[in-house]
Write a protein that holds these residues in place. Sequence first.
Motif, PDB file in Angstrom:
ATOM      1  N   SER A 188      -4.952   8.049  -8.113  1.00 34.98           N
ATOM      2  CA  SER A 188      -3.724   8.549  -8.733  1.00 34.98           C
ATOM      3  C   SER A 188      -3.812   8.460 -10.251  1.00 34.98           C
ATOM      4  O   SER A 188      -4.328   7.481 -10.802  1.00 34.98           O
ATOM      5  CB  SER A 188      -2.526   7.745  -8.238  1.00 34.98           C
ATOM      6  OG  SER A 188      -1.339   8.137  -8.902  1.00 34.98           O
ATOM      7  N   TRP A 189      -3.312   9.510 -10.928  1.00 31.94           N
ATOM      8  CA  TRP A 189      -3.109   9.501 -12.382  1.00 31.94           C
ATOM      9  C   TRP A 189      -1.603   9.405 -12.585  1.00 31.94           C
ATOM     10  O   TRP A 189      -0.865  10.282 -12.164  1.00 31.94           O
ATOM     11  CB  TRP A 189      -3.674  10.768 -13.011  1.00 31.94           C
ATOM     12  CG  TRP A 189      -3.565  10.793 -14.515  1.00 31.94           C
ATOM     13  CD1 TRP A 189      -2.497  11.209 -15.249  1.00 31.94           C
ATOM     14  CD2 TRP A 189      -4.560  10.374 -15.447  1.00 31.94           C
ATOM     15  NE1 TRP A 189      -2.761  11.083 -16.587  1.00 31.94           N
ATOM     16  CE2 TRP A 189      -4.019  10.570 -16.751  1.00 31.94           C
ATOM     17  CE3 TRP A 189      -5.853   9.851 -15.324  1.00 31.94           C
ATOM     18  CZ2 TRP A 189      -4.728  10.269 -17.911  1.00 31.94           C
ATOM     19  CZ3 TRP A 189      -6.565   9.551 -16.476  1.00 31.94           C
ATOM     20  CH2 TRP A 189      -6.003   9.761 -17.743  1.00 31.94           C
ATOM     21  N   ASN A 190      -1.122   8.333 -13.205  1.00 37.21           N
ATOM     22  CA  ASN A 190       0.317   8.086 -13.202  1.00 37.21           C
ATOM     23  C   ASN A 190       0.771   7.329 -14.445  1.00 37.21           C
ATOM     24  O   ASN A 190      -0.031   7.079 -15.363  1.00 37.21           O
ATOM     25  CB  ASN A 190       0.692   7.327 -11.927  1.00 37.21           C
ATOM     26  CG  ASN A 190      -0.093   6.033 -11.769  1.00 37.21           C
ATOM     27  OD1 ASN A 190       0.112   5.087 -12.515  1.00 37.21           O
ATOM     28  ND2 ASN A 190      -1.014   6.000 -10.805  1.00 37.21           N
ATOM     29  N   ASP A 191       2.043   6.948 -14.452  1.00 37.02           N
ATOM     30  CA  ASP A 191       2.608   6.227 -15.602  1.00 37.02           C
ATOM     31  C   ASP A 191       2.736   4.731 -15.347  1.00 37.02           C
ATOM     32  O   ASP A 191       3.544   4.058 -15.996  1.00 37.02           O
ATOM     33  CB  ASP A 191       3.944   6.836 -16.022  1.00 37.02           C
ATOM     34  CG  ASP A 191       5.057   6.612 -15.001  1.00 37.02           C
ATOM     35  OD1 ASP A 191       4.749   6.265 -13.831  1.00 37.02           O
ATOM     36  OD2 ASP A 191       6.236   6.781 -15.356  1.00 37.02           O
ATOM     37  N   GLY A 192       1.925   4.201 -14.421  1.00 35.11           N
ATOM     38  CA  GLY A 192       1.843   2.757 -14.225  1.00 35.11           C
ATOM     39  C   GLY A 192       3.167   2.113 -13.881  1.00 35.11           C
ATOM     40  O   GLY A 192       3.790   2.439 -12.861  1.00 35.11           O
ATOM     41  N   TYR A 193       3.636   1.220 -14.748  1.00 35.44           N
ATOM     42  CA  TYR A 193       4.868   0.487 -14.522  1.00 35.44           C
ATOM     43  C   TYR A 193       6.081   1.292 -14.991  1.00 35.44           C
ATOM     44  O   TYR A 193       6.955   0.784 -15.682  1.00 35.44           O
ATOM     45  CB  TYR A 193       4.809  -0.866 -15.222  1.00 35.44           C
ATOM     46  CG  TYR A 193       3.786  -1.793 -14.619  1.00 35.44           C
ATOM     47  CD1 TYR A 193       4.130  -2.701 -13.631  1.00 35.44           C
ATOM     48  CD2 TYR A 193       2.460  -1.730 -15.023  1.00 35.44           C
ATOM     49  CE1 TYR A 193       3.195  -3.535 -13.062  1.00 35.44           C
ATOM     50  CE2 TYR A 193       1.502  -2.567 -14.463  1.00 35.44           C
ATOM     51  CZ  TYR A 193       1.870  -3.470 -13.473  1.00 35.44           C
ATOM     52  OH  TYR A 193       0.936  -4.285 -12.910  1.00 35.44           O
ATOM     53  N   TYR A 194       6.094   2.562 -14.608  1.00 33.28           N
ATOM     54  CA  TYR A 194       7.233   3.448 -14.884  1.00 33.28           C
ATOM     55  C   TYR A 194       7.476   3.578 -16.393  1.00 33.28           C
ATOM     56  O   TYR A 194       8.613   3.622 -16.864  1.00 33.28           O
ATOM     57  CB  TYR A 194       8.487   2.906 -14.191  1.00 33.28           C
ATOM     58  CG  TYR A 194       9.332   3.990 -13.542  1.00 33.28           C
ATOM     59  CD1 TYR A 194       8.824   4.750 -12.511  1.00 33.28           C
ATOM     60  CD2 TYR A 194      10.635   4.231 -13.954  1.00 33.28           C
ATOM     61  CE1 TYR A 194       9.597   5.727 -11.897  1.00 33.28           C
ATOM     62  CE2 TYR A 194      11.411   5.194 -13.356  1.00 33.28           C
ATOM     63  CZ  TYR A 194      10.884   5.944 -12.328  1.00 33.28           C
ATOM     64  OH  TYR A 194      11.653   6.915 -11.723  1.00 33.28           O
ATOM     65  N   SER A 195       6.366   3.675 -17.153  1.00 34.89           N
ATOM     66  CA  SER A 195       6.448   3.695 -18.613  1.00 34.89           C
ATOM     67  C   SER A 195       6.754   5.075 -19.181  1.00 34.89           C
ATOM     68  O   SER A 195       7.064   5.205 -20.366  1.00 34.89           O
ATOM     69  CB  SER A 195       5.124   3.204 -19.205  1.00 34.89           C
ATOM     70  OG  SER A 195       4.086   4.143 -18.941  1.00 34.89           O
ATOM     71  N   ASN A 196       6.596   6.112 -18.353  1.00 35.37           N
ATOM     72  CA  ASN A 196       6.756   7.505 -18.781  1.00 35.37           C
ATOM     73  C   ASN A 196       5.629   7.939 -19.720  1.00 35.37           C
ATOM     74  O   ASN A 196       5.736   8.959 -20.393  1.00 35.37           O
ATOM     75  CB  ASN A 196       8.113   7.749 -19.444  1.00 35.37           C
ATOM     76  CG  ASN A 196       8.545   9.202 -19.339  1.00 35.37           C
ATOM     77  OD1 ASN A 196       8.198   9.895 -18.394  1.00 35.37           O
ATOM     78  ND2 ASN A 196       9.302   9.674 -20.308  1.00 35.37           N
ATOM     79  N   ARG A 197       4.530   7.184 -19.733  1.00 30.66           N
ATOM     80  CA  ARG A 197       3.320   7.576 -20.441  1.00 30.66           C
ATOM     81  C   ARG A 197       2.208   7.687 -19.402  1.00 30.66           C
ATOM     82  O   ARG A 197       1.838   6.694 -18.773  1.00 30.66           O
ATOM     83  CB  ARG A 197       2.963   6.562 -21.524  1.00 30.66           C
ATOM     84  CG  ARG A 197       1.657   6.899 -22.203  1.00 30.66           C
ATOM     85  CD  ARG A 197       1.636   6.482 -23.639  1.00 30.66           C
ATOM     86  NE  ARG A 197       0.429   6.968 -24.293  1.00 30.66           N
ATOM     87  CZ  ARG A 197       0.262   6.954 -25.601  1.00 30.66           C
ATOM     88  NH1 ARG A 197       1.214   6.498 -26.387  1.00 30.66           N
ATOM     89  NH2 ARG A 197      -0.857   7.390 -26.142  1.00 30.66           N
ATOM     90  N   TYR A 198       1.646   8.881 -19.253  1.00 29.10           N
ATOM     91  CA  TYR A 198       0.754   9.164 -18.131  1.00 29.10           C
ATOM     92  C   TYR A 198      -0.696   8.911 -18.527  1.00 29.10           C
ATOM     93  O   TYR A 198      -1.453   9.829 -18.854  1.00 29.10           O
ATOM     94  CB  TYR A 198       0.977  10.593 -17.653  1.00 29.10           C
ATOM     95  CG  TYR A 198       2.373  10.788 -17.110  1.00 29.10           C
ATOM     96  CD1 TYR A 198       2.659  10.600 -15.768  1.00 29.10           C
ATOM     97  CD2 TYR A 198       3.425  11.111 -17.974  1.00 29.10           C
ATOM     98  CE1 TYR A 198       3.949  10.750 -15.276  1.00 29.10           C
ATOM     99  CE2 TYR A 198       4.717  11.258 -17.488  1.00 29.10           C
ATOM    100  CZ  TYR A 198       4.968  11.071 -16.146  1.00 29.10           C
ATOM    101  OH  TYR A 198       6.251  11.214 -15.667  1.00 29.10           O
ATOM    102  N   ASN A 199      -1.090   7.638 -18.471  1.00 31.18           N
ATOM    103  CA  ASN A 199      -2.450   7.269 -18.859  1.00 31.18           C
ATOM    104  C   ASN A 199      -3.041   6.172 -17.974  1.00 31.18           C
ATOM    105  O   ASN A 199      -3.996   5.515 -18.360  1.00 31.18           O
ATOM    106  CB  ASN A 199      -2.485   6.835 -20.323  1.00 31.18           C
ATOM    107  CG  ASN A 199      -1.496   5.714 -20.623  1.00 31.18           C
ATOM    108  OD1 ASN A 199      -0.868   5.163 -19.723  1.00 31.18           O
ATOM    109  ND2 ASN A 199      -1.332   5.396 -21.900  1.00 31.18           N
ATOM    110  N   VAL A 200      -2.476   5.967 -16.807  1.00 36.11           N
ATOM    111  CA  VAL A 200      -2.938   4.918 -15.891  1.00 36.11           C
ATOM    112  C   VAL A 200      -3.641   5.549 -14.691  1.00 36.11           C
ATOM    113  O   VAL A 200      -3.159   6.530 -14.123  1.00 36.11           O
ATOM    114  CB  VAL A 200      -1.762   4.042 -15.415  1.00 36.11           C
ATOM    115  CG1 VAL A 200      -2.212   3.072 -14.321  1.00 36.11           C
ATOM    116  CG2 VAL A 200      -1.181   3.270 -16.597  1.00 36.11           C
ATOM    117  N   VAL A 201      -4.776   4.985 -14.326  1.00 41.01           N
ATOM    118  CA  VAL A 201      -5.514   5.409 -13.134  1.00 41.01           C
ATOM    119  C   VAL A 201      -5.471   4.270 -12.115  1.00 41.01           C
ATOM    120  O   VAL A 201      -5.776   3.120 -12.449  1.00 41.01           O
ATOM    121  CB  VAL A 201      -6.977   5.749 -13.470  1.00 41.01           C
ATOM    122  CG1 VAL A 201      -7.723   6.166 -12.201  1.00 41.01           C
ATOM    123  CG2 VAL A 201      -7.047   6.855 -14.510  1.00 41.01           C
TER     124      VAL A 201
END
Length: 384
Positions: A188-201
């Motif tokens: 998954s490519w996502n925003d991690g801890y609901y940060s609204n920044r999409y840089n977490v794999v």
Amino acid sequence: MKQSLRYRPLLTRLISATIASVGCAHASGFSIPAPLKIDAGPIGKVSVQGVVSGMGFLQSNPSGSGLNGKNAGADISNAFINISKSTGLIQFNLSAGAYNFPSLGEPFSSTSSTISDFGVLPVAYVTVAPLSNFSVSIGKLPSLLGYTGSFDYQRMNIEGGFPWYLQTTVSRGVQVNYSMGPISASVSWNDGYYSNRYNVVSGLITYAINADNSLSIYGMGNAGHTGNIKSTTRYSPNGYVNGELALDNSQMYGAYYTYTGSNFTITPEVQYVHTPKSITLGTTASSYNISAMIHGAYDINNHWSIAAGVDYEHSSQSETNGIYFGYGPGSSALGIMVTPTYTNNGYFIRDELSYVRLSNYTNGIGNDNRPDQFRDILETGFWF
């Protein structure tokens, strides 16, 4: 502390049949009736299921204000409905309502404040499944990390354990799922801890050894960095609030093994979190947290079961500008939970006794900074 740290996952036992096309971490709950199947016309058949429940608790060493400032209290634990479609090219999953995230050794939060994390629609995604073993999902996705479900009805115990506490719950993003024989994998490519920044794999790979045994390995990392200590909105630079920022920029690795027999389930899990040194994040040294658990459940008969768990965590000695996970630099915690459960068709009632003991702590439990806490949580409700 949890609500500022864990913007966290997972719909599992309740909707495991309806999210087969979406890889996610898995946790066993208690006996759940089959969902209703409804003909939705051109959409096809959809599955509908929900839960309404409340909980009351007694605890030693309360802290803060609100619900957790009391030795005794009560709240809604779930008023939740799931609507899903798991067949065809286009599938979906919607989960809406009220929910709570009780966590071992951590302060209670009211259900109303918990809802503010993800809103009344905490899970909502669409899946495109062109092949039986390949799919792509997009939306508010359940986490790939860890065994324990975030929503308490997904758990064999009411409270989430120590590894769960640092994992994500729900992330916004896109996820690719693939399976081949006994191996299934999701990335998954996502925003991690609901940060609204999409840089977490994040990723999860599971090997089904046989019908009763499986091994899962998961991980997560930030491909860039999220926020900085000069932020004036979400990340306020005032001591531990930046712990939330540090988690957004940490790496997490873990594994769990699951044995599921005819009337017995047991799962050990180990997890490692590393937070790097970063001038941008205001950390002067790297730090880590190690946590582990072993949880199990035994079905006594058609109505009664009992679950138990032992959890452990340890934080590194290095305190990075007030940023650490746990009960202070170099602290350790041991937790124990025992949960008997009664179910009868759609009705359930369960009572959980838990105990947490700290060592080498600087940030203890309760207003008096105590080293331990006892809790008794009674939860009852209905499936529909």
